[in-house]
Design an enzyme around this catalytic site. Structure first.
Site, mmCIF file in Angstrom:
data_model
loop_
_atom_site.group_PDB
_atom_site.id
_atom_site.type_symbol
_atom_site.label_atom_id
_atom_site.label_comp_id
_atom_site.label_asym_id
_atom_site.label_seq_id
_atom_site.Cartn_x
_atom_site.Cartn_y
_atom_site.Cartn_z
ATOM 1 N N ALA A 3 0.790 -1.503 -0.019
ATOM 2 C CA ALA A 3 0.098 0.079 0.063
ATOM 3 C C ALA A 3 0.820 1.145 0.008
ATOM 4 O O ALA A 3 0.363 2.451 0.351
ATOM 5 C CB ALA A 3 -1.060 -0.027 1.324
ATOM 6 N N GLY A 18 4.093 4.236 -3.344
ATOM 7 C CA GLY A 18 5.420 3.720 -3.059
ATOM 8 C C GLY A 18 5.723 2.334 -3.399
ATOM 9 O O GLY A 18 6.766 1.856 -3.586
ATOM 10 N N GLU A 51 6.217 2.141 -6.891
ATOM 11 C CA GLU A 51 7.447 2.590 -7.099
ATOM 12 C C GLU A 51 8.616 1.608 -6.918
ATOM 13 O O GLU A 51 9.612 1.542 -7.686
ATOM 14 C CB GLU A 51 7.718 3.908 -6.272
ATOM 15 N N GLU A 104 -1.025 9.778 -4.240
ATOM 16 C CA GLU A 104 -0.365 10.967 -3.647
ATOM 17 C C GLU A 104 -1.205 12.196 -3.522
ATOM 18 O O GLU A 104 -1.311 13.083 -2.407
ATOM 19 C CB GLU A 104 0.989 11.132 -4.273
ATOM 20 N N ARG A 157 -3.616 12.866 -1.025
ATOM 21 C CA ARG A 157 -2.738 12.918 0.257
ATOM 22 C C ARG A 157 -2.137 14.196 0.520
ATOM 23 O O ARG A 157 -1.322 14.614 1.634
ATOM 24 C CB ARG A 157 -1.928 11.548 0.508
ATOM 25 N N GLY A 161 7.594 10.243 -4.327
ATOM 26 C CA GLY A 161 9.080 10.320 -3.709
ATOM 27 C C GLY A 161 9.984 9.128 -3.755
ATOM 28 O O GLY A 161 11.438 9.293 -3.151
HETATM 29 C C1 1HE Z 1 -1.601 1.821 6.082
HETATM 30 C C2 1HE Z 1 -1.312 2.236 4.805
HETATM 31 C C3 1HE Z 1 -0.356 3.257 4.635
HETATM 32 C C4 1HE Z 1 -2.831 0.565 4.824
HETATM 33 N N1 1HE Z 1 0.345 3.633 5.635
HETATM 34 N N2 1HE Z 1 -0.909 2.350 7.044
HETATM 35 N N3 1HE Z 1 -0.549 4.909 0.256
HETATM 36 C C5 1HE Z 1 -2.133 5.116 0.260
HETATM 37 O O1 1HE Z 1 -2.553 6.220 0.414
HETATM 38 C C6 1HE Z 1 -2.902 3.977 0.342
HETATM 39 C C7 1HE Z 1 -3.702 3.769 1.777
HETATM 40 N N4 1HE Z 1 -4.239 2.541 1.972
HETATM 41 C C8 1HE Z 1 -5.229 2.274 1.357
HETATM 42 O O2 1HE Z 1 -6.002 2.863 0.603
HETATM 43 C C9 1HE Z 1 -5.835 0.772 1.728
HETATM 44 O O3 1HE Z 1 -5.356 0.530 2.881
HETATM 45 C C10 1HE Z 1 -5.823 -0.361 0.568
HETATM 46 C C11 1HE Z 1 -6.682 0.126 -0.600
HETATM 47 C C12 1HE Z 1 -4.317 -0.240 0.363
HETATM 48 C C13 1HE Z 1 -6.279 -1.523 1.355
HETATM 49 O O4 1HE Z 1 -7.307 -1.371 2.153
HETATM 50 P P1 1HE Z 1 -8.013 -2.507 2.918
HETATM 51 O O5 1HE Z 1 -9.588 -2.296 3.248
HETATM 52 O O6 1HE Z 1 -7.571 -3.972 2.363
HETATM 53 O O7 1HE Z 1 -7.160 -2.240 4.252
HETATM 54 P P2 1HE Z 1 -7.087 -1.329 5.407
HETATM 55 O O8 1HE Z 1 -8.219 -1.786 6.354
HETATM 56 O O9 1HE Z 1 -7.353 0.141 4.578
HETATM 57 O O10 1HE Z 1 -5.706 -1.393 5.812
HETATM 58 C C14 1HE Z 1 -5.408 -2.368 6.880
HETATM 59 C C15 1HE Z 1 -4.461 -1.606 7.879
HETATM 60 O O11 1HE Z 1 -3.186 -0.896 7.229
HETATM 61 C C16 1HE Z 1 -4.998 -0.181 8.642
HETATM 62 O O12 1HE Z 1 -4.387 -0.137 9.911
HETATM 63 P P3 1HE Z 1 -5.333 -0.521 11.272
HETATM 64 O O13 1HE Z 1 -4.334 -0.194 12.322
HETATM 65 O O14 1HE Z 1 -6.629 0.653 11.260
HETATM 66 O O15 1HE Z 1 -5.592 -1.843 10.991
HETATM 67 C C17 1HE Z 1 -4.623 0.815 7.719
HETATM 68 O O16 1HE Z 1 -4.565 2.243 8.254
HETATM 69 C C18 1HE Z 1 -3.153 0.464 7.235
HETATM 70 N N5 1HE Z 1 -2.459 1.098 6.172
HETATM 71 N N6 1HE Z 1 -2.007 1.283 4.119
HETATM 72 C C19 1HE Z 1 -0.125 3.354 6.775
HETATM 73 N N7 1HE Z 1 -0.013 3.317 3.307
HETATM 74 C C20 1HE Z 1 8.051 7.729 -1.047
HETATM 75 S S1 1HE Z 1 6.940 8.520 -1.358
HETATM 76 C C21 1HE Z 1 5.667 7.365 -1.664
HETATM 77 C C22 1HE Z 1 4.134 8.145 -1.470
HETATM 78 C C23 1HE Z 1 3.350 7.154 -1.438
HETATM 79 O O17 1HE Z 1 3.220 6.076 -1.328
HETATM 80 S S2 1HE Z 1 1.694 7.924 -1.231
HETATM 81 C C24 1HE Z 1 0.443 6.601 -1.212
HETATM 82 C C25 1HE Z 1 0.311 5.823 0.186
#
Ligand code: 1HE
Length: 267
Positions: A71, A118, A121, A141, A144, A149
């Site tokens: 993710a 990421g 990436e 991104e 958010r 990056g």
């Molecule tokens: C996370 C992250 C994360 C999940 N950072 N904790 N990435 C995103 O913006 C994607 C964010 N994630 C999502 O949109 C969803 O989690 C998913 C579509 C990928 C999967 O959904 P799902 O329903 O299977 O899982 P969930 O219930 O959303 O997530 C399970 C747990 O993982 C939950 O934590 P919990 O403590 O509530 O159980 C989420 O908060 C956690 N989790 N994704 C932190 N990304 C070098 S620059 C790169 C810039 C980027 O990568 S920006 C994109 C970031």
């Protein structure tokens, strides 16, 4: 030399696990409860893994434990960061992912479920991507308030073109595994549950190539592709001469001419 199988002796954080199958090392993102979101510890662990590859490893497979590849960035890492820390954070990702793309051996990534931000990436730094049908791609991104990056603005346009990256970044929309295959995000598309086996099979095949040829493909081909044609042709000629002058090439050519070499594999 006996082929090793089992855990790789490298000190990794709990979010990563590594094993060796013969000449292939397999790195698993092992934080499924957070959808393999990549935090600082994990990025540095990936660096440790690639730095620790021994000479008997000829190819690497990277995959995600659970249902997702990754993710992306662990969003809690950036929540409090100031501008300088944000810049430093990105530069660490660049350093580590460069070690994947321009490291010692080819890397095959298995893409499942979320291949997001990421995570995409990271996948783009691999040399071959095998997607399962469950894979989906997004660059959220913008939603958010951040930006790519982890080298994505450099690598992704080279894979799929600026227009597709622009679309993904501006709309935050999701591409299916099939769409990803069509535009070139993955070179392979397989049924769910088959990705690791396919990637391992490809890695094992890659491992049978001459190491110098693999090294040239990883390090020289991308540079030639970025060069003006005249420089590219000259670089190609130099690399071809170095490769074919090697003892390994001579032995392999002799094997073929004396009917011992492998024929081209169909399929
Ligand atoms: C996370 C992250 C994360 C999940 N950072 N904790 N990435 C995103 O913006 C994607 C964010 N994630 C999502 O949109 C969803 O989690 C998913 C579509 C990928 C999967 O959904 P799902 O329903 O299977 O899982 P969930 O219930 O959303 O997530 C399970 C747990 O993982 C939950 O934590 P919990 O403590 O509530 O159980 C989420 O908060 C956690 N989790 N994704 C932190 N990304 C070098 S620059 C790169 C810039 C980027 O990568 S920006 C994109 C970031």
């Amino acid at each position: 030399m006996p082929k090793k199988n089992g855990r790789l002796s490298v000190d990794l954080p709990p979010s990563l696990a590594a094993e060796q199958r013969g000449e292939v090392a397999i790195l698993r993102l092992a934080r499924p409860e957070k959808r393999n979101a990549i935090n600082d510890t994990t990025v540095l662990g990936i660096e440790t893994f690639f730095a620790a590859l021994t000479d008997d490893i000829k190819a690497v497979v990277i995959h995600g434990g659970g249902d997702n590849f990754s993710a992306g960035l662990d969003l809690s890492d950036l929540a409090e960061a100031n501008v300088v820390e944000g810049m430093q954070h990105s530069r660490v990702w660049h350093r580590v992912f460069d070690q994947i793309q321009f490291g010692k051996v080819p890397v095959v990534a298995v893409l499942t479920g979320a291949v997001v931000g990421g995570g995409l990436e990271l996948a783009a730094a691999a040399h071959i991507r095998v997607a399962e049908r469950s894979a989906y791609y997004a660059l959220p991104e913008g939603s958010r308030g951040i930006f790519l990056g982890g080298g994505g603005t450099v690598r992704l346009p080279r894979l799929i073109g600026v227009a597709h990256v622009m679309d993904l970044m501006l709309t935050g929309r999701t591409l299916s595994a099939e769409e990803g295959r069509t535009i070139g995000l993955s070179q392979y598309l397989v049924d769910d549950g088959k990705g690791l086996a396919k990637a391992t099979e490809l890695a094992e095949r890659i491992a049978t190539n001459a190491p110098l040829s693999n090294f040239a493909v990883m390090h020289v081909l991308p540079r030639i592709a970025e060069s003006d044609p005249a420089t590219g042709y000259m670089t190609e000629a130099l690399m071809a001469a170095i490769a074919q002058g090697s003892e390994e090439a001579k032995a392999r050519l002799k094997d073929f001419l004396e009917k011992r070499g492998k024929k081209v594999l169909r399929g």
